[in-house]
Design an enzyme around this catalytic site. Structure first.
Site, mmCIF file in Angstrom:
data_model
loop_
_atom_site.group_PDB
_atom_site.id
_atom_site.type_symbol
_atom_site.label_atom_id
_atom_site.label_comp_id
_atom_site.label_asym_id
_atom_site.label_seq_id
_atom_site.Cartn_x
_atom_site.Cartn_y
_atom_site.Cartn_z
ATOM 1 N N GLU A 12 0.809 -1.219 0.000
ATOM 2 C CA GLU A 12 0.000 0.000 0.000
ATOM 3 C C GLU A 12 0.848 1.278 0.000
ATOM 4 O OE1 GLU A 12 -4.100 -0.542 1.914
ATOM 5 O OE2 GLU A 12 -2.685 -1.206 3.446
ATOM 6 N N HIS B 63 -11.158 -0.726 7.079
ATOM 7 C CA HIS B 63 -9.723 -0.911 6.883
ATOM 8 C C HIS B 63 -8.886 -0.168 7.932
ATOM 9 C CE1 HIS B 63 -6.255 -0.822 3.661
ATOM 10 N NE2 HIS B 63 -5.772 -0.881 4.883
HETATM 11 ZN ZN ZN Z 1 -3.736 -1.057 5.253
#
Ligand code: ZN
Length: 271
Positions: A112, A202
């Site tokens: 990410e 998340h």
């Molecule tokens: Zn994450």
């Protein structure tokens, strides 16, 4: 003889191209050039920030923190893919704003990392970014209940905390990870000029003008979320900070951030 030499040259070119492609598999281009060595003090603070955020319950085995390179606005520094508590100076890597590593040397990168590159690109004022799965903020990303400042330490939340929904951003089902530039850009758009955005189902992304500032905000975003749930559970109407109270409190507290930072850093690096 001439033929053999030419063939060897061609093989050499092919080998070089293959090596470059392996170093930067996403684009197939050569890795970006380095902005040069970063300030060693900045790297030490980045290592400290990783450990502090674990100590304070913001990061665990997951999540990451980055800082913009002190010598180039289009480069940032972040650890290789490793649990934040284990980060040392040797793990710190340099990336460009496409989140391509300058010198990967076989080291794995966070999936990410695009969160960081795209926010630095969109927000020239931002010098440090935290992405966490900070547990207490999760309910506010999934219920429609807004995260709001209820005490002076989290006054920076007063302008509102947007929620990023990856399902809307991507137009369909994902594995919930901001794993490419398009998703990173959509997250940066939702963040806008805010200091914090929640990520539905998340976690959160927090930005600041320095590592101490982004660590402070990450810690007190988590604490405010916990306190707000407790206040709401008590049942009465919750009195939040007035925008004017928040403005004054944020201005007063901004000058005191070096105090907790000194304490947190000493504890984090003293182990
Ligand atoms: Zn994450």
């Amino acid at each position: 003889m001439e033929h053999l030499t030419r063939r060897h040259v061609l093989l050499g070119v092919a080998t070089t191209v293959a090596a470059l492609a392996a170093a930067r598999p996403l684009s197939g281009q050569a890795p970006p050039t380095s902005a040069g060595p970063a300030d060693p003090g900045l790297i030490e603070d980045l290592v400290a920030a990783n450990r502090i955020l674990v100590d304070q319950g913001v990061l665990d085995g997951y999540g990451h923190v980055s800082v913009r390179h002190d010598r180039a606005a289009d480069r940032y520094l972040m650890a290789r893919s490793v649990a934040p508590e284990l980060v040392t100076t040797a793990d710190i890597m340099e990336y460009d704003l496409d989140s391509a590593p300058v010198d990967a040397r076989g080291r794995a990168t966070y999936l990410e990392r695009f969160i960081h590159g795209e926010i630095y690109r969109a927000r020239p004022d931002v010098r440090a970014v935290v992405h966490s799965h900070s547990p207490s903020v999760i309910p506010f990303g999934v219920t429609g209940v807004s995260l709001r400042p209820l005490y002076h330490m989290s006054a920076f939340l007063a302008g509102g905390v947007p929620v990023y929904d990856i399902r809307q951003a991507s137009g369909g089902m994902t594995d919930m990870l901001v794993r490419n530039a398009m998703l990173g850009q959509s997250l940066a758009r939702v963040l806008g000029s805010a200091p914090v955005a929640l990520m539905r189902g998340h976690g959160a992304v927090v930005v600041g003008s320095s590592l101490p500032a982004v660590v402070f905000r990450s810690v007190y975003t988590e604490v405010n979320a916990r306190l707000q749930m407790q206040a709401m559970a008590l049942g009465g109407p919750v009195v939040y900070l007035d925008p004017e109270e928040a403005r004054r409190a944020e201005a007063s507290i901004a000058g005191t951030i070096p105090r907790p930072w000194e304490l947190w850093k000493k504890k984090a690096l003293g182990r």
